[in-house]
Design an enzyme around this catalytic site. Sequence first.
Site, mmCIF file in Angstrom:
data_model
loop_
_atom_site.group_PDB
_atom_site.id
_atom_site.type_symbol
_atom_site.label_atom_id
_atom_site.label_comp_id
_atom_site.label_asym_id
_atom_site.label_seq_id
_atom_site.Cartn_x
_atom_site.Cartn_y
_atom_site.Cartn_z
ATOM 1 N N ASP A 198 1.035 -1.165 0.215
ATOM 2 C CA ASP A 198 -0.246 0.162 -0.112
ATOM 3 C C ASP A 198 0.785 1.207 0.028
ATOM 4 O OD1 ASP A 198 0.875 0.130 2.272
ATOM 5 O OD2 ASP A 198 -1.106 -0.472 3.749
ATOM 6 N N ASP A 241 7.442 -4.276 14.154
ATOM 7 C CA ASP A 241 7.410 -2.913 14.237
ATOM 8 C C ASP A 241 7.511 -2.952 15.482
ATOM 9 O OD1 ASP A 241 5.032 -3.268 14.999
ATOM 10 O OD2 ASP A 241 4.815 -1.292 13.089
#
Length: 380
Positions: free
Chosen positions: A148, A224
């Site tokens: 994306d 992350d």
Amino acid sequence: MSGVDEKARLEEDNRVLGTELEDFQNKEQLAKISVGLKQGPVAAVVIMACNRPDYLERTLKSVTKYHKDVAEKFPLFVSQDGSNQDVMDTARSFSSVNFLQHLDENPPKTRNPGEIIAYYKIASHYKWALTQLFNKRDFRRVVILEDDMEISPDFFSYFEATAPLLDTDKTLLAISSWNDNGQEKFVSDPEQLYRSDFFPGLGWMLTKSTWEELAPKWPNAYWDDWLRLKENRKGRQVIRPEVCRTYNFGEQGSSLGQFYEQYLKSIKLNNVNVDWRSKDLNYLKKGQFNPIFNSLVSKAAIIPASQALTEANYGEGDIRVQYYSLVEFKYLAHEFGIFEDTKDGIPRTAYNGVIVFRWKGQKRVFLTNFFQQLDTIETL
């Protein structure tokens, strides 16, 4: 020997010397090219995908627009998690794409009730894909994108120019193309790069040696945030740009649009094709960057938090506002409209407790941590 003969001899000597010099220069150039070829690609580029064929197509159109001229330097991969046929067809419709597919024989399970399983699947997919590229295909570096994202015209040259820094400066964890406070109103200079203690993700490069350190302890989920923990970062920083080299358009996804409307939608994607090959980036090495950054912050006018927004709007020059706790930082962040989020006590984009962003054009605002005085920033 007559004057005519002497002149002829000198002309012949000059011709021979000129030919030898040209041969030498050609051989030197060939040697440089040969060394470059032996070094192999700059990095593999992998687009992580799952079940959004329309998003993947938009990402691939953006990436391939700038990829043709650097295809040998940046081999392009799509790694699909799962078996969505439309995603597979989309990836394979681009001739420059190498297709990888992750089919998890033992699907992950959440640790706690109510957790989103997608975060576990994503972590598993990342570990598999990076293992494929680093360990199976032996790339030295990998740039990770998601399905994306759109990229800037200078995306590839940016990573090529910063790759040597990542190799030689062991105080670096990764190179990122993202600025969490990269909204148009907070940025100005497309050539400005910074060091940051906060790992931003969203278009980033790491080395094989760093992967070999991280892989054995790779988390089951939330990779992350895990990478943002001090115990894993180990005092290392990330290089990040002032103006983003990626744009995230993923309003729909695993994070359910978290932060999208408030922060991500208005991110500015760089549209200037910076010639990074002509730039000397040695100033980003820790020993050189610290005194430069220290000087910038020290020259800014110190403004009380209660007057910060007024001074930013109507005052002249850079300003520095001290925060005495994370609570006060979040108040200031809210006032200015930057990210209030912190991970493991570190605000997004912060370097040694300093968060920097532009205000009304060229003016810089520095939010500085009272407990980390500037003179404690190492200069070695």
